[in-house]
Enzyme design. Sequence first.
Site, PDB file in Angstrom:
ATOM      1  N   PHE A  14       3.546   5.258   4.761  1.00  0.00           N
ATOM      2  CA  PHE A  14       3.237   4.607   3.489  1.00  0.00           C
ATOM      3  C   PHE A  14       1.863   3.961   3.486  1.00  0.00           C
ATOM      4  CE2 PHE A  14       7.362   5.569   2.208  1.00  0.00           C
ATOM      5  CZ  PHE A  14       7.558   5.192   0.885  1.00  0.00           C
ATOM      6  N   LEU A  73       5.517  -1.736   5.211  1.00  0.00           N
ATOM      7  CA  LEU A  73       6.349  -2.001   6.394  1.00  0.00           C
ATOM      8  C   LEU A  73       7.821  -1.737   6.110  1.00  0.00           C
ATOM      9  CD1 LEU A  73       4.771  -5.439   7.293  1.00  0.00           C
ATOM     10  CD2 LEU A  73       4.621  -3.371   8.685  1.00  0.00           C
ATOM     11  N   HIS A  78       9.721  -7.583   5.830  1.00  0.00           N
ATOM     12  CA  HIS A  78       8.921  -8.046   4.689  1.00  0.00           C
ATOM     13  C   HIS A  78       8.858  -9.562   4.614  1.00  0.00           C
ATOM     14  CE1 HIS A  78       9.310  -4.086   2.149  1.00  0.00           C
ATOM     15  NE2 HIS A  78       8.618  -3.923   3.265  1.00  0.00           N
ATOM     16  N   LYS A  96       8.171  -2.403  -1.854  1.00  0.00           N
ATOM     17  CA  LYS A  96       9.523  -2.678  -2.326  1.00  0.00           C
ATOM     18  C   LYS A  96      10.523  -2.133  -1.312  1.00  0.00           C
ATOM     19  CE  LYS A  96       9.731   1.482  -5.167  1.00  0.00           C
ATOM     20  NZ  LYS A  96       8.885   2.222  -4.306  1.00  0.00           N
TER      21      LYS A  96
END
Length: 157
Positions: A14, A73, A78, A96
């Site tokens: 990501f 992550l 988070h 998210k």
Amino acid sequence: MEKLRLGVIGAGSFSTYHLEGIAEVAKAECVAICDVDIEKAKAQAEKFHIESVYTDYNELLARDDIDAVTLPLPDQVHKEITIAALKAGKHVLCEKPDAIDVTEVLKMKNAADEAGKVLMVIRNNRFATASQYAKKFVESGRMGEIYCGRCGWQRRR
């Protein structure tokens, strides 16, 4: 501020989306990347011309020249890293979902409020034309009082 100086914490798959997005913004630059897997961090640093690589996110957060961090992550970290970043005086863009439960989300929100920093969680369609239109339509009051809602989207893949 000439450019928004960013750090990216997390160099997994990501992170490429985050780094490509940063590269597209003329007034932003990624100056540091961190991952527990140093090889992943080095590979992204080379690909995106990032000057500093870390394996400990606390070292990245200790830098005074970083304004904000993005967090591509795993969900379960988070809260911890978001709160650490906010306490270090950084604005945070978090992937998210925000966290694994609402109590963690509230702790993140409280940390942002206490630090006076922006905490934004990625919502893919927030700025899409259809979403913006729907928001304006609801705000216009033409739908009356809304007491329930449901949304979703389809993906072509």
